[in-house]
Design a protein around this motif. Sequence first.
Motif, PDB file in Angstrom:
ATOM      1  N   ASP A   1     -68.982  14.227  -7.099  1.00 13.97           N
ATOM      2  CA  ASP A   1     -67.679  13.614  -6.759  1.00 13.97           C
ATOM      3  C   ASP A   1     -67.850  12.367  -5.887  1.00 13.97           C
ATOM      4  OD1 ASP A   1     -66.390  15.744  -8.098  1.00 13.97           O
ATOM      5  OD2 ASP A   1     -66.495  16.980  -6.290  1.00 13.97           O
ATOM      6  N   PHE A   2     -68.818  11.535  -6.249  1.00 15.27           N
ATOM      7  CA  PHE A   2     -69.157  10.391  -5.393  1.00 15.27           C
ATOM      8  C   PHE A   2     -68.022   9.381  -5.279  1.00 15.27           C
ATOM      9  CE2 PHE A   2     -73.362  11.713  -7.209  1.00 15.27           C
ATOM     10  CZ  PHE A   2     -73.832  12.306  -6.046  1.00 15.27           C
ATOM     11  N   GLU A   3     -67.324   9.120  -6.371  1.00  9.83           N
ATOM     12  CA  GLU A   3     -66.243   8.137  -6.334  1.00  9.83           C
ATOM     13  C   GLU A   3     -65.140   8.581  -5.374  1.00  9.83           C
ATOM     14  OE1 GLU A   3     -63.790   4.922  -6.858  1.00  9.83           O
ATOM     15  OE2 GLU A   3     -65.916   5.137  -7.397  1.00  9.83           O
ATOM     16  N   GLU A   4     -64.736   9.839  -5.459  1.00 13.71           N
ATOM     17  CA  GLU A   4     -63.683  10.358  -4.583  1.00 13.71           C
ATOM     18  C   GLU A   4     -64.101  10.249  -3.116  1.00 13.71           C
ATOM     19  OE1 GLU A   4     -61.165  14.535  -3.862  1.00 13.71           O
ATOM     20  OE2 GLU A   4     -62.854  14.463  -5.282  1.00 13.71           O
ATOM     21  N   ARG A   5     -65.354  10.516  -2.827  1.00 17.47           N
ATOM     22  CA  ARG A   5     -65.825  10.493  -1.448  1.00 17.47           C
ATOM     23  C   ARG A   5     -65.943   9.064  -0.913  1.00 17.47           C
ATOM     24  NH1 ARG A   5     -70.031  15.669  -2.113  1.00 17.47           N
ATOM     25  NH2 ARG A   5     -68.351  17.052  -2.819  1.00 17.47           N
ATOM     26  N   LEU A   6     -66.287   8.145  -1.762  1.00 23.28           N
ATOM     27  CA  LEU A   6     -66.356   6.756  -1.332  1.00 23.28           C
ATOM     28  C   LEU A   6     -64.959   6.166  -1.130  1.00 23.28           C
ATOM     29  CD1 LEU A   6     -69.326   5.493  -3.555  1.00 23.28           C
ATOM     30  CD2 LEU A   6     -69.324   5.911  -1.083  1.00 23.28           C
ATOM     31  N   VAL A   7     -64.011   6.629  -1.918  1.00 23.94           N
ATOM     32  CA  VAL A   7     -62.622   6.206  -1.709  1.00 23.94           C
ATOM     33  C   VAL A   7     -62.142   6.676  -0.338  1.00 23.94           C
ATOM     34  CG1 VAL A   7     -60.228   6.584  -2.442  1.00 23.94           C
ATOM     35  CG2 VAL A   7     -61.988   6.066  -4.144  1.00 23.94           C
ATOM     36  N   SER A   8     -62.507   7.907   0.038  1.00 29.87           N
ATOM     37  CA  SER A   8     -62.147   8.424   1.361  1.00 29.87           C
ATOM     38  C   SER A   8     -62.778   7.586   2.458  1.00 29.87           C
ATOM     39  CB  SER A   8     -62.583   9.880   1.494  1.00 29.87           C
ATOM     40  OG  SER A   8     -61.850  10.711   0.617  1.00 29.87           O
ATOM     41  N   PHE A   9     -64.019   7.184   2.244  1.00 23.77           N
ATOM     42  CA  PHE A   9     -64.693   6.328   3.219  1.00 23.77           C
ATOM     43  C   PHE A   9     -63.927   5.024   3.405  1.00 23.77           C
ATOM     44  CE2 PHE A   9     -67.545   2.575   3.398  1.00 23.77           C
ATOM     45  CZ  PHE A   9     -67.840   2.633   4.757  1.00 23.77           C
ATOM     46  N   GLU A  10     -63.479   4.423   2.312  1.00 22.22           N
ATOM     47  CA  GLU A  10     -62.762   3.154   2.394  1.00 22.22           C
ATOM     48  C   GLU A  10     -61.433   3.312   3.132  1.00 22.22           C
ATOM     49  OE1 GLU A  10     -64.321   0.674  -1.480  1.00 22.22           O
ATOM     50  OE2 GLU A  10     -62.803   2.216  -1.797  1.00 22.22           O
ATOM     51  N   LYS A  11     -60.780   4.478   2.970  1.00 20.82           N
ATOM     52  CA  LYS A  11     -59.528   4.722   3.680  1.00 20.82           C
ATOM     53  C   LYS A  11     -59.771   4.826   5.188  1.00 20.82           C
ATOM     54  CE  LYS A  11     -57.109   6.995  -0.133  1.00 20.82           C
ATOM     55  NZ  LYS A  11     -56.504   8.254  -0.621  1.00 20.82           N
ATOM     56  N   VAL A  12     -60.852   5.538   5.543  1.00 16.90           N
ATOM     57  CA  VAL A  12     -61.180   5.658   6.967  1.00 16.90           C
ATOM     58  C   VAL A  12     -61.559   4.295   7.528  1.00 16.90           C
ATOM     59  CG1 VAL A  12     -62.796   6.674   8.635  1.00 16.90           C
ATOM     60  CG2 VAL A  12     -61.881   8.064   6.760  1.00 16.90           C
ATOM     61  N   LEU A  13     -62.317   3.533   6.745  1.00 20.61           N
ATOM     62  CA  LEU A  13     -62.725   2.199   7.176  1.00 20.61           C
ATOM     63  C   LEU A  13     -61.512   1.304   7.402  1.00 20.61           C
ATOM     64  CD1 LEU A  13     -65.121   0.276   7.705  1.00 20.61           C
ATOM     65  CD2 LEU A  13     -65.041  -0.325   5.273  1.00 20.61           C
ATOM     66  N   LYS A  14     -60.540   1.413   6.504  1.00 21.49           N
ATOM     67  CA  LYS A  14     -59.315   0.614   6.636  1.00 21.49           C
ATOM     68  C   LYS A  14     -58.558   1.025   7.892  1.00 21.49           C
ATOM     69  CE  LYS A  14     -55.103  -0.663   4.159  1.00 21.49           C
ATOM     70  NZ  LYS A  14     -54.299  -0.477   2.909  1.00 21.49           N
ATOM     71  N   ALA A  15     -58.522   2.331   8.163  1.00 22.93           N
ATOM     72  CA  ALA A  15     -57.823   2.824   9.345  1.00 22.93           C
ATOM     73  C   ALA A  15     -58.484   2.336  10.624  1.00 22.93           C
ATOM     74  CB  ALA A  15     -57.788   4.350   9.334  1.00 22.93           C
ATOM     75  N   ARG A  16     -59.751   2.024  10.552  1.00 24.50           N
ATOM     76  CA  ARG A  16     -60.484   1.515  11.711  1.00 24.50           C
ATOM     77  C   ARG A  16     -60.459  -0.011  11.749  1.00 24.50           C
ATOM     78  NH1 ARG A  16     -63.896   4.671  14.501  1.00 24.50           N
ATOM     79  NH2 ARG A  16     -65.231   2.868  14.893  1.00 24.50           N
ATOM     80  N   GLY A  17     -59.655  -0.611  10.918  1.00 22.83           N
ATOM     81  CA  GLY A  17     -59.559  -2.069  10.900  1.00 22.83           C
ATOM     82  C   GLY A  17     -60.764  -2.717  10.255  1.00 22.83           C
ATOM     83  N   GLY A  18     -61.454  -1.970   9.395  1.00 24.73           N
ATOM     84  CA  GLY A  18     -62.606  -2.516   8.680  1.00 24.73           C
ATOM     85  C   GLY A  18     -63.871  -2.554   9.497  1.00 24.73           C
ATOM     86  N   ALA A  19     -63.870  -1.964  10.690  1.00 25.56           N
ATOM     87  CA  ALA A  19     -65.036  -2.023  11.581  1.00 25.56           C
ATOM     88  C   ALA A  19     -65.823  -0.714  11.549  1.00 25.56           C
ATOM     89  CB  ALA A  19     -64.607  -2.333  12.997  1.00 25.56           C
ATOM     90  N   LEU A  20     -67.148  -0.833  11.520  1.00 24.89           N
ATOM     91  CA  LEU A  20     -68.022   0.334  11.588  1.00 24.89           C
ATOM     92  C   LEU A  20     -68.786   0.398  12.910  1.00 24.89           C
ATOM     93  CD1 LEU A  20     -69.588   0.359   7.995  1.00 24.89           C
ATOM     94  CD2 LEU A  20     -67.972   2.015   8.955  1.00 24.89           C
TER      95      LEU A  20
END
Length: 277
Positions: free
Chosen positions: A224-243
């Motif tokens: 389920d790699f695509e679904e998990r990477l989509v979740s990562f992008e949502k979290v990244l967006k919530a952090r303002g794109g910062a890691l």
Amino acid sequence: MRPGEGKRRNKRLTEPFRKRAKRFLSKRLKTGLAFGSVVAIFVSGAMIYKDLTTTPYLAIEAINVAGVYRVKAEEVITLAGIRSGQNMLSFKKAAAIEGIKTQPWVAEAFLKRGLPSTINIDIKEREPLALIQLDDMYVMDTRGAIFKRYVVEDSLDLPVVTGLRPEDIGNEEALNGLIELMAVLRGRQGFNISSVSEIHYARANGFSVYTMEDGVMLIVGGSDFEERLVSFEKVLKARGGALKGVEAMDLTNPASVIVRLQSTETKEGGEANEQKG
């Protein structure tokens, strides 16, 4: 036995010597003619074949090589064992193809004789997928074949796969998972293969992807790699794109992503728009 019966029977079974000899010679003559015909055909065929494989009218004048990118055309011709001026029929096609395929970058090779004087060779090169760290660095293609040691001259800008052991190479679950993960990363927009510096494999929890920026570990597991990477992008967006400040993210449960910071661990919902806690 009645008088004269045995004598009459013997007379009926007895043929004149001349008649028997004639029949014997006739059979042998037929056999000899048949054998002679076979020999004549064989000798005639051998002579024709010899003439065809030596005639200057079938001399190779052009050798065309298509489909090469990393491999030089001159190397392909040398490995095929053919040369300009050689007779078109003086070499075995299968042997020439096997010679070409000794070049590690060659996945498939096709050879056609274009009578009377042209040889056409089509090459399908391997498509490199990743660099595999074992006892040394190796190159793996899109089919999952580890086909050569990596050298600087290969000039490959690919993610490095670590954590695999020699016994894992024959593990279909690990190999197929890696190929699937790479295919997802190569085919998606946003966070994709160009954003990845390393992929690590562990038998316990599957695959982890390290981001090119900040080296954050993204645990994506084995499916389920695509679904998990989509979740990562949502979290990244919530952090303002910062890691920055993030050490790792566990994405194996897309609905509840675990973000590990340098000194603390917080949970973020997969659908969240902002960091919690």
